[in-house]
Write a protein that holds these residues in place. Structure first.
Motif, PDB file in Angstrom:
ATOM      1  N   ALA A 331       0.833  -1.203   0.000  1.00  0.00           N
ATOM      2  CA  ALA A 331       0.000   0.000   0.000  1.00  0.00           C
ATOM      3  C   ALA A 331       0.868   1.252   0.000  1.00  0.00           C
ATOM      4  O   ALA A 331       0.576   2.238  -0.713  1.00  0.00           O
ATOM      5  CB  ALA A 331      -0.926  -0.001   1.210  1.00  0.00           C
ATOM      6  N   ILE A 332       1.948   1.249   0.774  1.00  0.00           N
ATOM      7  CA  ILE A 332       2.865   2.395   0.789  1.00  0.00           C
ATOM      8  C   ILE A 332       3.518   2.547  -0.584  1.00  0.00           C
ATOM      9  O   ILE A 332       3.635   3.660  -1.121  1.00  0.00           O
ATOM     10  CB  ILE A 332       3.934   2.219   1.886  1.00  0.00           C
ATOM     11  CG1 ILE A 332       3.287   2.168   3.281  1.00  0.00           C
ATOM     12  CG2 ILE A 332       4.970   3.331   1.803  1.00  0.00           C
ATOM     13  CD1 ILE A 332       2.668   3.475   3.717  1.00  0.00           C
ATOM     14  N   TRP A 333       3.951   1.437  -1.161  1.00  0.00           N
ATOM     15  CA  TRP A 333       4.589   1.464  -2.486  1.00  0.00           C
ATOM     16  C   TRP A 333       3.640   2.052  -3.535  1.00  0.00           C
ATOM     17  O   TRP A 333       4.042   2.909  -4.321  1.00  0.00           O
ATOM     18  CB  TRP A 333       5.008   0.044  -2.867  1.00  0.00           C
ATOM     19  CG  TRP A 333       5.647  -0.061  -4.214  1.00  0.00           C
ATOM     20  CD1 TRP A 333       6.962   0.164  -4.523  1.00  0.00           C
ATOM     21  CD2 TRP A 333       5.010  -0.412  -5.448  1.00  0.00           C
ATOM     22  NE1 TRP A 333       7.184  -0.024  -5.861  1.00  0.00           N
ATOM     23  CE2 TRP A 333       6.009  -0.378  -6.466  1.00  0.00           C
ATOM     24  CE3 TRP A 333       3.711  -0.754  -5.797  1.00  0.00           C
ATOM     25  CZ2 TRP A 333       5.724  -0.672  -7.793  1.00  0.00           C
ATOM     26  CZ3 TRP A 333       3.424  -1.048  -7.120  1.00  0.00           C
ATOM     27  CH2 TRP A 333       4.422  -1.003  -8.103  1.00  0.00           C
ATOM     28  N   ARG A 334       2.387   1.610  -3.499  1.00  0.00           N
ATOM     29  CA  ARG A 334       1.411   2.111  -4.482  1.00  0.00           C
ATOM     30  C   ARG A 334       1.138   3.593  -4.277  1.00  0.00           C
ATOM     31  O   ARG A 334       0.998   4.352  -5.244  1.00  0.00           O
ATOM     32  CB  ARG A 334       0.113   1.312  -4.395  1.00  0.00           C
ATOM     33  CG  ARG A 334       0.202  -0.086  -4.994  1.00  0.00           C
ATOM     34  CD  ARG A 334      -1.176  -0.708  -5.132  1.00  0.00           C
ATOM     35  NE  ARG A 334      -1.824  -0.876  -3.839  1.00  0.00           N
ATOM     36  CZ  ARG A 334      -1.722  -1.983  -3.100  1.00  0.00           C
ATOM     37  NH1 ARG A 334      -1.001  -3.009  -3.528  1.00  0.00           N
ATOM     38  NH2 ARG A 334      -2.331  -2.073  -1.939  1.00  0.00           N
ATOM     39  N   ARG A 335       1.060   4.025  -3.014  1.00  0.00           N
ATOM     40  CA  ARG A 335       0.783   5.435  -2.724  1.00  0.00           C
ATOM     41  C   ARG A 335       1.897   6.323  -3.288  1.00  0.00           C
ATOM     42  O   ARG A 335       1.632   7.368  -3.901  1.00  0.00           O
ATOM     43  CB  ARG A 335       0.635   5.630  -1.214  1.00  0.00           C
ATOM     44  CG  ARG A 335       0.453   7.076  -0.790  1.00  0.00           C
ATOM     45  CD  ARG A 335      -0.871   7.663  -1.255  1.00  0.00           C
ATOM     46  NE  ARG A 335      -0.951   9.084  -0.957  1.00  0.00           N
ATOM     47  CZ  ARG A 335      -1.362   9.578   0.221  1.00  0.00           C
ATOM     48  NH1 ARG A 335      -1.728   8.754   1.197  1.00  0.00           N
ATOM     49  NH2 ARG A 335      -1.421  10.885   0.410  1.00  0.00           N
ATOM     50  N   LEU A 336       3.143   5.909  -3.098  1.00  0.00           N
ATOM     51  CA  LEU A 336       4.254   6.686  -3.629  1.00  0.00           C
ATOM     52  C   LEU A 336       4.241   6.678  -5.158  1.00  0.00           C
ATOM     53  O   LEU A 336       4.494   7.708  -5.798  1.00  0.00           O
ATOM     54  CB  LEU A 336       5.589   6.147  -3.105  1.00  0.00           C
ATOM     55  CG  LEU A 336       6.122   6.819  -1.828  1.00  0.00           C
ATOM     56  CD1 LEU A 336       5.186   6.594  -0.648  1.00  0.00           C
ATOM     57  CD2 LEU A 336       7.524   6.312  -1.493  1.00  0.00           C
ATOM     58  N   GLU A 338       1.713   6.470  -7.114  1.00  0.00           N
ATOM     59  CA  GLU A 338       0.649   7.357  -7.588  1.00  0.00           C
ATOM     60  C   GLU A 338       1.122   8.807  -7.672  1.00  0.00           C
ATOM     61  O   GLU A 338       0.603   9.599  -8.461  1.00  0.00           O
ATOM     62  CB  GLU A 338      -0.569   7.259  -6.664  1.00  0.00           C
ATOM     63  CG  GLU A 338      -1.325   5.938  -6.786  1.00  0.00           C
ATOM     64  CD  GLU A 338      -2.346   5.763  -5.676  1.00  0.00           C
ATOM     65  OE1 GLU A 338      -2.451   6.664  -4.812  1.00  0.00           O
ATOM     66  OE2 GLU A 338      -3.015   4.709  -5.648  1.00  0.00           O
ATOM     67  N   GLU A 339       2.119   9.141  -6.855  1.00  0.00           N
ATOM     68  CA  GLU A 339       2.656  10.509  -6.855  1.00  0.00           C
ATOM     69  C   GLU A 339       3.956  10.617  -7.648  1.00  0.00           C
ATOM     70  O   GLU A 339       4.673  11.617  -7.562  1.00  0.00           O
ATOM     71  CB  GLU A 339       2.866  10.983  -5.419  1.00  0.00           C
ATOM     72  CG  GLU A 339       1.578  11.045  -4.613  1.00  0.00           C
ATOM     73  CD  GLU A 339       1.724  11.871  -3.348  1.00  0.00           C
ATOM     74  OE1 GLU A 339       2.376  12.939  -3.412  1.00  0.00           O
ATOM     75  OE2 GLU A 339       1.195  11.453  -2.306  1.00  0.00           O
ATOM     76  N   CYS A 368       6.377  12.656  -0.320  1.00  0.00           N
ATOM     77  CA  CYS A 368       5.361  11.621  -0.614  1.00  0.00           C
ATOM     78  C   CYS A 368       5.234  10.639   0.532  1.00  0.00           C
ATOM     79  O   CYS A 368       4.129  10.240   0.893  1.00  0.00           O
ATOM     80  CB  CYS A 368       5.722  10.897  -1.907  1.00  0.00           C
ATOM     81  SG  CYS A 368       5.568  11.891  -3.402  1.00  0.00           S
ATOM     82  N   ARG A 371       3.269  12.093   3.448  1.00  0.00           N
ATOM     83  CA  ARG A 371       1.833  12.036   3.217  1.00  0.00           C
ATOM     84  C   ARG A 371       1.296  10.612   3.358  1.00  0.00           C
ATOM     85  O   ARG A 371       0.208  10.386   3.894  1.00  0.00           O
ATOM     86  CB  ARG A 371       1.495  12.612   1.833  1.00  0.00           C
ATOM     87  CG  ARG A 371       1.690  14.125   1.740  1.00  0.00           C
ATOM     88  CD  ARG A 371       1.140  14.689   0.440  1.00  0.00           C
ATOM     89  NE  ARG A 371       1.986  14.347  -0.709  1.00  0.00           N
ATOM     90  CZ  ARG A 371       3.009  15.068  -1.121  1.00  0.00           C
ATOM     91  NH1 ARG A 371       3.351  16.177  -0.471  1.00  0.00           N
ATOM     92  NH2 ARG A 371       3.706  14.717  -2.197  1.00  0.00           N
ATOM     93  N   ALA A 372       2.061   9.638   2.879  1.00  0.00           N
ATOM     94  CA  ALA A 372       1.621   8.246   2.973  1.00  0.00           C
ATOM     95  C   ALA A 372       1.565   7.785   4.417  1.00  0.00           C
ATOM     96  O   ALA A 372       0.673   7.013   4.807  1.00  0.00           O
ATOM     97  CB  ALA A 372       2.552   7.350   2.164  1.00  0.00           C
TER      98      ALA A 372
END
Length: 373
Positions: A331-336, A338-339, A368, A371-372
């Protein structure tokens, strides 16, 4: 449609190696040097390649003595260890160097031993050479349990022992005294798979792909080459030299060991253009190494910042940092991502690895991740 291709046993379901290659603002997932070659380096390489192109109707020099001599000169400056060119070998990336080692010393009925977590390609080199691959876990702090490793070597009698220093993905450097213990255990404890064969030594390979990024005072395994003909130290121009696209890896070892690698290499495996480009890049090693100091400083500052966020960040002697843990690292990897920040899901469960980029890329990563979190 059912395939009737005669796939070799052991390759069923295997997937090719590959980290994501995505067009993002900050690509921090494969430990590349973020700085492209300078105009001066580009001009040198272009001129050298153009000159080599004039002779492309001829095969390249099989044993590339000029390149081996230049690599030996560089290692003498970088590590203080002077070696003759005959003790240097090179190939298309340290991947091919490692494959040459497994081709020469591994094979059916023989084994390679490594220490996890570590580089994910080692089992593939073993698979491709029909060598059994076994592992031993590192300690909790990712250092090598050398006495236990010595016991395993004496029991298993591997043909090849692979130790990464600084280790990927943890950044951990190998202590010199631990390497000395492993080298001593490897003497006389190599494979005995031929009738009447005298005792052999296990070949100890220290993969120093990230060696130029090690902190002051951390020695190179090159210092132990004298008196250890079963030691091989591999390096690359992909990382510190900022030449991942060049594909030039190399090895330092005893002349006896290097001569065996010459037996298994493909004819003319290093193109004339690769040799010319590598020689040109090596002539600028001082300017290229100047970037390394700034990347080290950026790395150490990142470790401090990650710890200030309440995360575990491991001390690193490489150009990357392993950090975490996260309940859901995907989830952290995907959030970063996305940015526009691409890092790597690798290593122990819950951890992520980030390569060191430019100051602007690292600022984007910190923003990023904040924020995550």
């Amino acid at each position: 449609m059912v395939s009737t291709l005669p796939l070799r046993p052991g390759l069923e379901g295997c997937q090719p190696y590959g980290a994501p290659e995505l067009d993002v603002a900050a690509r921090l997932n494969v430990n590349e040097n973020p700085y492209p070659p300078s105009p001066e380096v580009i001009e040198s390489i272009a001129s050298a390649v153009a000159a080599a192109a004039a002779g492309l109707n001829r095969y390249p020099d099989r044993d590339f003595p000029a390149l081996r001599s230049a690599l030996a000169d560089y290692l003498a400056r970088e590590s203080g260890v002077a070696l003759p060119p005959e003790q240097i070998w090179a190939a298309n990336g340290s991947n091919e160097v490692m494959l040459h080692l497994l081709q020469a010393f591994g094979g059916p009925g023989r084994s390679a031993l490594s220490f996890t977590p570590t580089y994910s390609m080692y089992p593939e080199y073993a698979r491709d050479t029909l060598t059994q691959y076994t592992t031993m876990p590192r300690r909790q702090d990712f250092t090598l349990d050398a006495p236990r490793a010595a016991e395993l070597i004496e029991h298993q009698r591997p043909a090849v022992v692979i130790i990464t220093s600084p280790n990927n993905p943890t950044g951990t450097a190998l202590a010199q005294q631990d390497l000395e213990i492993v080298l001593a255990a490897a003497r006389g404890n190599g494979p005995q798979d031929l009738p009447g064969q005298e005792s052999t030594d296990a070949v100890v390979v220290v993969d120093e792909a990230y060696a130029e990024f090690r902190r002051p005072g951390v020695p190179s395994a090159l210092e132990l080459l004298a008196g250890n003909p079963h030691l091989a130290v591999t390096r690359t121009m992909s990382k510190a030299f900022g030449a991942a696209g060049l594909r030039l890896g190399y090895l330092a070892g005893s002349r006896e060991l290097v001569d065996v690698l010459r037996v298994v290499r493909l004819p003319y495996h290093l193109s004339a253009l690769t040799q010319a480009a590598a020689l040109a890049a090596l002539s600028h090693h001082e300017a290229l190494m100047a970037q390394v100091a700034s990347l080290r400083a950026e790395r150490d500052a990142l470790v401090d910042w990650l710890r200030a966020q309440g995360l575990t960040a491991h001390d690193s002697d490489a150009n990357f940092v392993l950090f975490g843990p996260f309940p859901d690292r995907q989830a952290i990897w995907r959030r970063l991502l996305e940015e526009g920040v691409l890092i790597r899901v690798v290593g122990p469960e819950g951890f992520l690895r980030v390569s060191i980029g430019t100051p602007e890329e690292m600022e984007a990563f910190r923003a990023c991740l904040s924020r995550a979190l």
